[in-house]
Write a protein that holds these residues in place. Sequence first.
Motif, PDB file in Angstrom:
ATOM      1  N   ARG A  84      52.649  12.837 -40.332  1.00 45.86           N
ATOM      2  CA  ARG A  84      52.426  11.388 -40.390  1.00 45.86           C
ATOM      3  C   ARG A  84      52.333  10.921 -41.843  1.00 45.86           C
ATOM      4  NH1 ARG A  84      48.391  12.199 -36.231  1.00 45.86           N
ATOM      5  NH2 ARG A  84      49.134  11.510 -34.190  1.00 45.86           N
ATOM      6  N   ARG A  85      51.538  11.640 -42.641  1.00 49.02           N
ATOM      7  CA  ARG A  85      51.378  11.255 -44.051  1.00 49.02           C
ATOM      8  C   ARG A  85      52.720  11.310 -44.787  1.00 49.02           C
ATOM      9  NH1 ARG A  85      46.489  14.310 -43.585  1.00 49.02           N
ATOM     10  NH2 ARG A  85      47.602  16.153 -44.336  1.00 49.02           N
ATOM     11  N   ARG A  86      53.482  12.321 -44.510  1.00 47.68           N
ATOM     12  CA  ARG A  86      54.770  12.469 -45.193  1.00 47.68           C
ATOM     13  C   ARG A  86      55.740  11.351 -44.793  1.00 47.68           C
ATOM     14  NH1 ARG A  86      55.363  17.494 -47.705  1.00 47.68           N
ATOM     15  NH2 ARG A  86      53.690  18.983 -47.208  1.00 47.68           N
ATOM     16  N   ILE A  87      55.778  11.014 -43.517  1.00 50.15           N
ATOM     17  CA  ILE A  87      56.667   9.933 -43.068  1.00 50.15           C
ATOM     18  C   ILE A  87      56.240   8.611 -43.688  1.00 50.15           C
ATOM     19  CG2 ILE A  87      57.360   8.568 -41.060  1.00 50.15           C
ATOM     20  CD1 ILE A  87      58.800  11.254 -41.286  1.00 50.15           C
ATOM     21  N   MET A  88      54.948   8.383 -43.792  1.00 49.91           N
ATOM     22  CA  MET A  88      54.452   7.142 -44.400  1.00 49.91           C
ATOM     23  C   MET A  88      54.859   7.032 -45.870  1.00 49.91           C
ATOM     24  SD  MET A  88      52.845   5.197 -42.224  1.00 49.91           S
ATOM     25  CE  MET A  88      51.840   4.164 -43.287  1.00 49.91           C
ATOM     26  N   SER A  89      55.087   8.167 -46.505  1.00 47.59           N
ATOM     27  CA  SER A  89      55.400   8.146 -47.940  1.00 47.59           C
ATOM     28  C   SER A  89      56.895   8.104 -48.237  1.00 47.59           C
ATOM     29  CB  SER A  89      54.789   9.379 -48.623  1.00 47.59           C
ATOM     30  OG  SER A  89      55.424  10.569 -48.162  1.00 47.59           O
TER      31      SER A  89
END
Length: 422
Positions: free
Chosen positions: A282-287
């Motif tokens: 999730r964090r990676r997709i948000m970035s």
Amino acid sequence: MMRRKHKNSKRGCLECKRRHIRCDEIRPQCINCTTAERDCSYPRTTSSNSTNTGNSPVEGSVGARYSVSASPPITSYATAPTSGLMIGGDMPSFALSGPASHLPDINMVHMELLYHYLTNDLTSYPEMAEHFKQVSMSHALREPYLMYQILALAARHLCYCRPESAVFYQMQAIQLQTCALSLFNSLDIGYFNQSISKLATVFLFSSQLSIQTLCDMLSYRDYDFPSALARFMEYLRLNKGADRLLDSHQAEIMGLDIGPIFELGVQWYNVSGEGYECDDIRRRIMSVPDLDTETRDATLKAIDLLQWVIDGEPRAVSRAHVLLSWTTMIGPSFVELLETGRPEALTVLAYYYLALHYCREVWVFGSSGQYFLLSLSNYLGPEWTSWIETPCRLLRQSVEREDADSLDSNLFRADPGTFHRN
């Protein structure tokens, strides 16, 4: 393992030849082009000076084989009855002969398949398995194409239940599904406009066709991940096609006998996992900087559904049905990412394969999650290792908690980030 030799099709459509995939040669439009909504045309030379060998489908033949992707057909795993798997290569087809109007006579094998369907839950609707079967039979007695698909699904399940007879039951599954598709494809647009109950039949048909198609897709072991992804995308388009047909009539369908099943699907769409396993992705997709809001939201929704499955709710088969329905619930913008092969989207598939592994006791999935996560890891390479470290680590831990010798533990090495083929 050496690749099996096979004869290239010389009668396939131009689009399948361009894409280097196997064509089922159904005219005027092959299944691959119909499913992918592409223009289908044949070379002029294929319509003259050609003879039917008995294995090649001809126009109007019930024997034309169906496959969500053209290489290999759904016959692929039939020669491996003890494992239900086929490693590479194209296999000979089992086909019915005769004109499309000639359907096989009812026999005792069909009675066995019907009994098996009625006495087992093959579709993972634990809350309403009996209702689903009752409604399906009610519609199938009026619509033969649904009855043939029901029998085909039962035969496919018996391949799993009776591996010593898998070749026989796979042949039955192929023949019966071919009949179902032949009848369904012969319907004109007026059929769907007759009454809303016709669309209910289509929903029941597509649900059970989708399960059988997914099982066939997961049973085949491609030599390379791009081939596996192409096969997955064809399966996804098949599901999306049926979904589009029903979307505009949801309110009316809710009032029919399949209404409770539809309503349950809506509830599943709104589930959201509470675990931590997908936090990293999730964090990676948000970035990711170049994802628009719609695409990012669709990707995060796809991840939320997988987290719910990974959470391990006590209703094991219910979570499996969310996984079965995942391809219909993900948004079109995320599908486009997969279609273009964006690595960020492919890393989400790593969590999908982990979810498959967690649902491996369900007959449709088996050991496919472990295999395809390995294949994806090898394809993405070191650059994306950190993106899929979590699903690789969790799958390895799951394997280590079990009898590693029985789950091909030699696939794994000491590297905590991923696992590789020896």
